[in-house]
Motif scaffolding. Structure first.
Motif, mmCIF file in Angstrom:
data_model
loop_
_atom_site.group_PDB
_atom_site.id
_atom_site.type_symbol
_atom_site.label_atom_id
_atom_site.label_comp_id
_atom_site.label_asym_id
_atom_site.label_seq_id
_atom_site.Cartn_x
_atom_site.Cartn_y
_atom_site.Cartn_z
ATOM 1 N N VAL A 1 -29.129 -28.248 -47.187
ATOM 2 C CA VAL A 1 -29.230 -29.519 -47.925
ATOM 3 C C VAL A 1 -28.700 -29.325 -49.347
ATOM 4 C CG1 VAL A 1 -30.824 -31.189 -48.934
ATOM 5 C CG2 VAL A 1 -31.157 -30.424 -46.581
ATOM 6 N N ALA A 2 -29.107 -28.202 -49.982
ATOM 7 C CA ALA A 2 -28.630 -27.931 -51.337
ATOM 8 C C ALA A 2 -27.111 -27.838 -51.365
ATOM 9 C CB ALA A 2 -29.252 -26.632 -51.854
ATOM 10 N N ILE A 3 -26.560 -27.257 -50.299
ATOM 11 C CA ILE A 3 -25.097 -27.146 -50.232
ATOM 12 C C ILE A 3 -24.468 -28.525 -50.051
ATOM 13 C CG2 ILE A 3 -23.196 -26.263 -48.810
ATOM 14 C CD1 ILE A 3 -25.182 -23.830 -48.244
ATOM 15 N N ALA A 4 -25.101 -29.339 -49.192
ATOM 16 C CA ALA A 4 -24.586 -30.698 -48.999
ATOM 17 C C ALA A 4 -24.582 -31.455 -50.324
ATOM 18 C CB ALA A 4 -25.440 -31.440 -47.978
ATOM 19 N N LEU A 5 -25.657 -31.294 -51.112
ATOM 20 C CA LEU A 5 -25.742 -31.949 -52.419
ATOM 21 C C LEU A 5 -24.634 -31.454 -53.335
ATOM 22 C CD1 LEU A 5 -29.596 -31.813 -53.059
ATOM 23 C CD2 LEU A 5 -28.210 -33.881 -52.931
ATOM 24 N N ALA A 6 -24.446 -30.136 -53.341
ATOM 25 C CA ALA A 6 -23.455 -29.554 -54.238
ATOM 26 C C ALA A 6 -22.037 -29.951 -53.825
ATOM 27 C CB ALA A 6 -23.593 -28.032 -54.265
ATOM 28 N N MET A 7 -21.826 -30.096 -52.497
ATOM 29 C CA MET A 7 -20.469 -30.361 -52.014
ATOM 30 C C MET A 7 -20.179 -31.855 -51.871
ATOM 31 S SD MET A 7 -18.861 -27.476 -51.660
ATOM 32 C CE MET A 7 -17.459 -27.896 -50.619
ATOM 33 N N ALA A 8 -21.194 -32.697 -52.057
ATOM 34 C CA ALA A 8 -21.017 -34.133 -51.817
ATOM 35 C C ALA A 8 -19.938 -34.723 -52.717
ATOM 36 C CB ALA A 8 -22.343 -34.860 -52.031
ATOM 37 N N ALA A 9 -19.852 -34.207 -53.942
ATOM 38 C CA ALA A 9 -18.889 -34.771 -54.882
ATOM 39 C C ALA A 9 -17.524 -34.101 -54.755
ATOM 40 C CB ALA A 9 -19.420 -34.609 -56.307
ATOM 41 N N SER A 10 -17.313 -33.357 -53.664
ATOM 42 C CA SER A 10 -16.075 -32.607 -53.478
ATOM 43 C C SER A 10 -15.660 -31.869 -54.748
ATOM 44 C CB SER A 10 -14.924 -33.537 -53.066
ATOM 45 O OG SER A 10 -15.304 -34.292 -51.968
ATOM 46 N N PRO A 11 -16.493 -30.926 -55.198
ATOM 47 C CA PRO A 11 -16.167 -30.230 -56.438
ATOM 48 C C PRO A 11 -14.958 -29.323 -56.250
ATOM 49 C CG PRO A 11 -17.986 -29.133 -55.349
ATOM 50 C CD PRO A 11 -17.688 -30.366 -54.540
ATOM 51 N N GLU A 12 -14.326 -28.980 -57.370
ATOM 52 C CA GLU A 12 -13.196 -28.056 -57.277
ATOM 53 C C GLU A 12 -13.677 -26.617 -57.279
ATOM 54 O OE1 GLU A 12 -10.201 -29.219 -60.262
ATOM 55 O OE2 GLU A 12 -11.075 -31.203 -60.013
ATOM 56 N N LEU A 13 -14.894 -26.432 -57.860
ATOM 57 C CA LEU A 13 -15.427 -25.071 -57.932
ATOM 58 C C LEU A 13 -16.910 -25.088 -57.568
ATOM 59 C CD1 LEU A 13 -15.063 -22.079 -58.780
ATOM 60 C CD2 LEU A 13 -15.700 -22.775 -61.091
ATOM 61 N N LEU A 14 -17.288 -24.236 -56.603
ATOM 62 C CA LEU A 14 -18.692 -24.110 -56.221
ATOM 63 C C LEU A 14 -19.202 -22.754 -56.702
ATOM 64 C CD1 LEU A 14 -21.070 -25.342 -54.470
ATOM 65 C CD2 LEU A 14 -20.261 -23.823 -52.664
ATOM 66 N N VAL A 15 -20.258 -22.776 -57.515
ATOM 67 C CA VAL A 15 -20.864 -21.525 -57.978
ATOM 68 C C VAL A 15 -22.132 -21.304 -57.176
ATOM 69 C CG1 VAL A 15 -21.831 -20.250 -59.924
ATOM 70 C CG2 VAL A 15 -19.928 -21.839 -60.290
ATOM 71 N N ALA A 16 -22.169 -20.204 -56.415
ATOM 72 C CA ALA A 16 -23.335 -19.927 -55.563
ATOM 73 C C ALA A 16 -23.973 -18.633 -56.024
ATOM 74 C CB ALA A 16 -22.889 -19.825 -54.103
ATOM 75 N N ASP A 17 -25.233 -18.725 -56.495
ATOM 76 C CA ASP A 17 -25.931 -17.551 -57.028
ATOM 77 C C ASP A 17 -26.881 -17.011 -55.965
ATOM 78 O OD1 ASP A 17 -27.158 -15.615 -58.476
ATOM 79 O OD2 ASP A 17 -27.752 -16.888 -60.154
ATOM 80 N N GLU A 18 -26.467 -15.967 -55.264
ATOM 81 C CA GLU A 18 -27.259 -15.350 -54.182
ATOM 82 C C GLU A 18 -27.865 -16.404 -53.269
ATOM 83 O OE1 GLU A 18 -28.429 -11.855 -54.085
ATOM 84 O OE2 GLU A 18 -28.025 -11.137 -56.099
ATOM 85 N N PRO A 19 -27.058 -17.315 -52.721
ATOM 86 C CA PRO A 19 -27.633 -18.439 -51.978
ATOM 87 C C PRO A 19 -28.340 -18.015 -50.695
ATOM 88 C CG PRO A 19 -25.276 -18.371 -51.665
ATOM 89 C CD PRO A 19 -25.593 -17.310 -52.661
ATOM 90 N N THR A 20 -28.069 -16.823 -50.216
ATOM 91 C CA THR A 20 -28.660 -16.441 -48.927
ATOM 92 C C THR A 20 -29.640 -15.286 -49.054
ATOM 93 O OG1 THR A 20 -26.805 -14.952 -48.511
ATOM 94 C CG2 THR A 20 -26.633 -17.179 -47.650
ATOM 95 N N ALA A 21 -29.973 -14.930 -50.278
ATOM 96 C CA ALA A 21 -30.814 -13.745 -50.462
ATOM 97 C C ALA A 21 -32.177 -13.894 -49.804
ATOM 98 C CB ALA A 21 -30.983 -13.451 -51.947
ATOM 99 N N SER A 22 -32.700 -15.134 -49.757
ATOM 100 C CA SER A 22 -34.050 -15.293 -49.218
ATOM 101 C C SER A 22 -34.033 -15.702 -47.740
ATOM 102 C CB SER A 22 -34.803 -16.339 -50.043
ATOM 103 O OG SER A 22 -34.103 -17.556 -50.019
ATOM 104 N N LEU A 23 -32.858 -15.633 -47.105
ATOM 105 C CA LEU A 23 -32.782 -16.099 -45.714
ATOM 106 C C LEU A 23 -32.649 -14.938 -44.741
ATOM 107 C CD1 LEU A 23 -30.211 -18.995 -46.281
ATOM 108 C CD2 LEU A 23 -32.697 -19.128 -46.293
ATOM 109 N N ASP A 24 -33.071 -15.161 -43.492
ATOM 110 C CA ASP A 24 -32.930 -14.146 -42.464
ATOM 111 C C ASP A 24 -31.474 -14.012 -42.041
ATOM 112 O OD1 ASP A 24 -35.582 -13.660 -42.497
ATOM 113 O OD2 ASP A 24 -36.053 -15.043 -40.874
ATOM 114 N N SER A 25 -31.179 -12.859 -41.411
ATOM 115 C CA SER A 25 -29.764 -12.540 -41.187
ATOM 116 C C SER A 25 -29.030 -13.586 -40.350
ATOM 117 C CB SER A 25 -29.639 -11.172 -40.539
ATOM 118 O OG SER A 25 -30.120 -11.221 -39.222
ATOM 119 N N GLN A 26 -29.701 -14.073 -39.304
ATOM 120 C CA GLN A 26 -29.018 -15.031 -38.443
ATOM 121 C C GLN A 26 -28.726 -16.324 -39.203
ATOM 122 O OE1 GLN A 26 -31.244 -15.954 -34.969
ATOM 123 N NE2 GLN A 26 -29.635 -17.196 -34.067
#
Lengths: 299, 245, 336
Positions: C174-199
């Motif tokens: 959802v956070a990614i959808a929010l960030a990408m909704a405005a079709s940005p030219e640059l997406l800055v992702a700060d450890e977006p998957t650090a708290s997620l399981d591998s799959q």
């Protein structure tokens, strides 16, 4: 816009979290100027109370002049309806009030530490029992509770102390218990339990020292609640009994002559407000010192 | 076997009264750790590995099944086990009591046994690569890696026959992780304790473990030698974990 | 071709502590760059500086940040807001905390979409109207469904859910959808998957990278995991003590690291171990800077350090395909 502000908050929180370790050593050890002022005021009041023991402001029971005199030489805070000087009487009143409140707060702190920590660490039936009792006490309005105690125990110092304890203990136990629950989940407590550490060691060495800050902060607030409860109770005639002076007793007696001799309530009233205010300010300072919301230093 | 879990099930009931649901955190789990061996336990959050750790440490009673430590069920009194089993836990920030000096923390397991630490504390600190001077410091003066070293020193001081490492390196930076993992291997070679090394990170588990058990949804889906896990684990889920490395 | 993001000599202090000590970073349009560093290396500060999202205590003492030529650190508030709204997107580590807990997911998305509509009319007037959104009708609810669908959240219940009702992986999508909704030219992702399981981590990464490729969005991905970053990104920048010490094509930086720190980092991942072989980590730990580093900040831990490494600040050198901050880069390349 909503999204950007959220984003800022997260960035800050995360950074703070990641650097806590290195910043801890530099955390401010001193109180801020406002709380220091509060502490100074409180110490001054304690000094005044001690002074009354040696009759530094004169004998509180001696009749020094005409009745209901406004402040003037010989009776700097005026005289009361019997011609006693108000200055030594207010000094004695501060002493009585502070003594009763502090004694009560010490009882509250000791009981809260004991039951709060035990309930927080052990959970189970003990926790349920403690929490239900606390809720019961909590549901009574403070002053009604105090009057109830006075009615049962009979008016006097004991009733005042018991009332203050009953009024201040529910909040204190809840907060100490909550702090103990948080500490009990930490790895060093688990590690100690695995090492075979017994209950006294776990509670005394691991949990108590880490909830002591909470107890100190809440104790300070409880002291100011205690002062106002004593004032209210004695004002209503259920607390300290004349001729002994307490701030509440003085205000009660002064109330009768409020129109003719307003200085009779202004003196003790101002001191009462000053005491409560300075203690609250000190409590805020202690809270910031012991329970910082956010580590200040970064990286 | 130093630790033996046979067909262990742990169930919790959750939800409001009348609509309570039963949740199996562990379902028929059998694991064993031999003397001097490291068993690695891999699983992701919700796989039941935390519950397994608590059962292994005797902090959680199984709903059914048996747990034996050194051939006997867990004693009723925890003190009877004192010093024979220790743990190094996840969070470096909370692994040490902030109000105790490092030296006191390290000496605590001995104090529990009523023994005098004497010269053992500086010795224990040196074993984990810390200067003896650390004994006088407080935890907030140490980095995460140093704190985990202190936790290991504390666990080792009673020379236990079994140590549980529960996500002991997960919160550390990669280069520090390897320092701690190497330390663990060296100490084990020297003192011969058995270890249960629990982590969500197959890379770290594979590096230190002799055998590996993979947990998913409260069940152990595969147990095999670590070497197998470098090349060809059998279960599809294990292979998936391997691929995501 | 001028870069989409240019960070030059950026220095940021928090009180007496220095977080960035002259960081340089370039990201071309449509490129995915992984910024790798351990905790305290300054990567999060760098990420925040790109959107001028630094905490209040942070002081920028030198350097510039340009996004599409605009000086981010000197923009007036209105222009900064427009820049953030149109050109930048951010995704953070803790997905649940980055969403508004009091608002349904769909409504949060609508807020962004409406804001984007307004800004779009004000800012991009005429040309590019509708951007990547062409060919869709059916009002804002359809838009919400479309944006959630792009991050593989096809279940209609998601839009009406509150953030706490979502799993970590769903919330991050959802956070990614929010960030990408405005079709940005640059997406800055700060450890977006650090708290997620591998799959879940793999799914989320697939979503981010495929979506970015589709939209032509550049990615700056901040992480501590060098191998994982190298698998996904075109280029990798390695940070140490507030500077980018090595940058270049991902496979080269991972496979043929030039800077001794990168080499040590690549060697020290437990996952990189071969059976029975002992990993040799760098001894010691990263410095906590209180001011500009006199020489190379890695020198005290570096097996190849010479006298000048502690006294002279290294300048970027080109070695093969990589830009490296190391006095001995050229020699070491020969040794390797």
């Amino acid at each position: 816009m909503n999204r950007t502000t959220r984003v800022k908050g997260t960035a800050r929180a995360k950074r703070t979290a990641s650097v806590k370790g290195t910043a801890g050593g530099r955390r401010a050890r001193r109180l801020d100027p406002l709380s220091l002022t509060g502490l100074g005021c409180l110490l001054l009041l304690v000094l005044v109370a001690l002074g009354s023991l040696v009759h530094a402001g004169g004998d509180p029971d001696a009749i020094v002049g005409p009745r209901l005199q406004p402040p003037g030489p010989g009776w700097w805070l005026g005289t009361d309806n019997l011609g006693r000087s108000m200055l030594p009487r207010v000094m004695e009143g501060v002493g009585t009030t502070l003594l009763l409140s502090s004694a009560a707060v010490l009882v509250t702190a000791a009981l809260s530490a004991g039951f709060g920590i035990l309930a927080g660490y052990r959970g189970g039936y003990l926790n349920e029992l403690v929490m239900r009792v606390v809720e019961l006490l909590y549901s009574f309005p403070a002053i009604v509770l105090a009057i109830l105690v006075a009615a049962v125990a009979g008016p006097g110092q004991l009733a005042a102390v018991a009332s203050i304890v009953l009024v201040t203990i529910p909040l204190m136990i809840r907060l100490v218990r909550a702090a103990a629950v948080a500490v009990a989940e930490r790895d060093y407590v688990t590690a100690a339990a695995i090492s075979g550490a017994g209950l006294p060691r776990i509670l005394g060495r691991h949990i108590l020292p880490n909830v002591a800050g909470t107890i100190a902060v809440q104790g300070t607030y409880a002291l100011s609640v205690g002062i106002s409860v004593e004032g209210g109770l004695s004002f209503l005639g259920f607390g300290v009994q004349p001729p002994q002076a307490s701030l509440g007793v003085l205000i009660r007696q002064g109330g009768t002559y409020m129109m003719a001799a307003p200085w009779l309530i202004i003196g003790p009233g101002v001191v009462l407000v000053l005491a409560i205010l300075s203690i609250n300010v000190l409590g805020d300072g202690l809270r910031d010192r012991f329970e910082p919301r956010e580590t200040r230093a970064l990286i | 076997m130093i630790l033996d879990l046979t067909d262990v099930t742990v169930s919790f009931t959750t939800g409001p009264p009348l609509r309570r649901t039963r949740l199996d955190a562990m379902r028929g789990v059998s694991l064993s750790v031999a003397e001097g061996e490291t068993l690695g336990l891999v699983g992701e959050s919700g796989s039941g590995k935390t519950t397994t750790s608590r059962v292994a440490l005797g902090l959680q009673r199984p709903t059914s099944g048996t747990v034996r430590f050194d051939g006997r069920p867990f004693p009723r009194r925890r003190k009877d086990l004192a010093g024979r089993m220790q743990a190094v836990l996840q969070h470096p920030h909370w692994s040490l009591n902030p109000r105790m000096r490092i030296g006191q923390s390290v000496a605590e397991p001995l104090a529990v046994l009523g023994k005098d630490a004497g010269s053992l504390v500086p010795e224990a600190l040196e074993q984990v690569g810390l200067e003896p001077g650390f004994a006088d410091r407080y935890p907030h003066e140490l980095s995460g890696g140093q704190r985990q070293r202190v936790s290991i020193a504390r666990a080792l001081i009673t020379r236990p026959s079994f140590i549980v490492f529960d996500e002991a390196v997960s919160a550390l930076d990669v280069s520090v992780q390897v320092q701690i993992l190497n330390l663990l291997k060296d100490l084990q070679a020297e003192y011969g304790f058995a270890a249960l090394f629990i982590s969500h990170d197959l890379g770290a588990v594979r590096y230190v473990a002799d055998r590996i058990a993979v947990m998913r949804g409260g069940e152990v889906v595969e147990t095999a030698d670590a070497v197998t896990f470098y090349s060809a684990p059998e279960h599809p889920y294990s292979r998936q974990l391997l691929e995501s490395l | 071709m001028s870069a989409l993001l240019e960070v030059d000599g950026l220095e940021v202090d928090y009180g007496t502590a220095r977080a960035l000590d002259g960081a340089d970073l370039r990201v071309a349009a449509g490129e995915a760059v992984g910024v790798v560093g351990e905790s305290g290396s300054g990567k999060s500060t760098l990420g925040a500086a790109i959107g001028r999202l630094l905490p209040r205590q942070a002081v920028v003492t030198a350097g510039t940040v340009r996004v599409a030529g605009e000086p981010v650190l000197d923009l007036p508030p209105a222009a900064l807001r427009r820049l953030r709204g149109q050109r930048l997107g951010f995704v953070f580590q803790d997905p649940i905390a980055s969403l508004d807990p009091t608002m349904r997911v769909g409504n949060q998305l609508k807020l962004v979409l409406r804001a984007q509509g307004r800004e779009g009319r004000e800012g991009r007037d005429g040309h590019d109207s509708g951007g990547g959104r062409g060919g869709r009708g059916g009002g804002i609810n359809a838009d919400v469904a479309f944006h959630l669908g792009r991050v593989k959240l096809d279940d209609p219940r998601v839009a009406t859910a509150y953030p706490h009702q979502l799993s970590g992986g769903m919330a991050q999508r959802v956070a990614i959808a929010l960030a990408m909704a405005a079709s940005p030219e640059l997406l800055v992702a700060d450890e977006p998957t650090a708290s997620l399981d591998s799959q879940v981590r793999e799914e989320v990464l697939n979503v981010v990278f495929s979506l970015a490729r589709e939209e032509g969005t550049s990615i700056v991905w901040l992480s501590h995991d060098l191998p994982a970053v190298a698998r996904r990104c075109d280029r990798v920048a390695v940070m140490y003590a507030g500077r980018v010490v090595e940058s270049g094509p991902a496979t080269e930086v991972l496979g043929n690291p030039v800077h001794p720190y990168t080499a040590a980092l690549a060697r020290s991942a437990p996952a990189a171990a071969t059976p029975g072989v002992r990993l040799e980590p760098v001894p010691g730990r990263p410095p906590v800077l209180t001011g500009p580093s006199a020489g190379c900040a890695f020198a005290p831990r570096c097996p190849f350090a010479e006298d000048r490494c502690t006294t002279e600040r290294p300048e970027p050198v080109r070695v093969g395909t990589q830009d490296v901050l190391c006095h001995r880069a050229a020699e070491l390349e020969v040794i390797a």
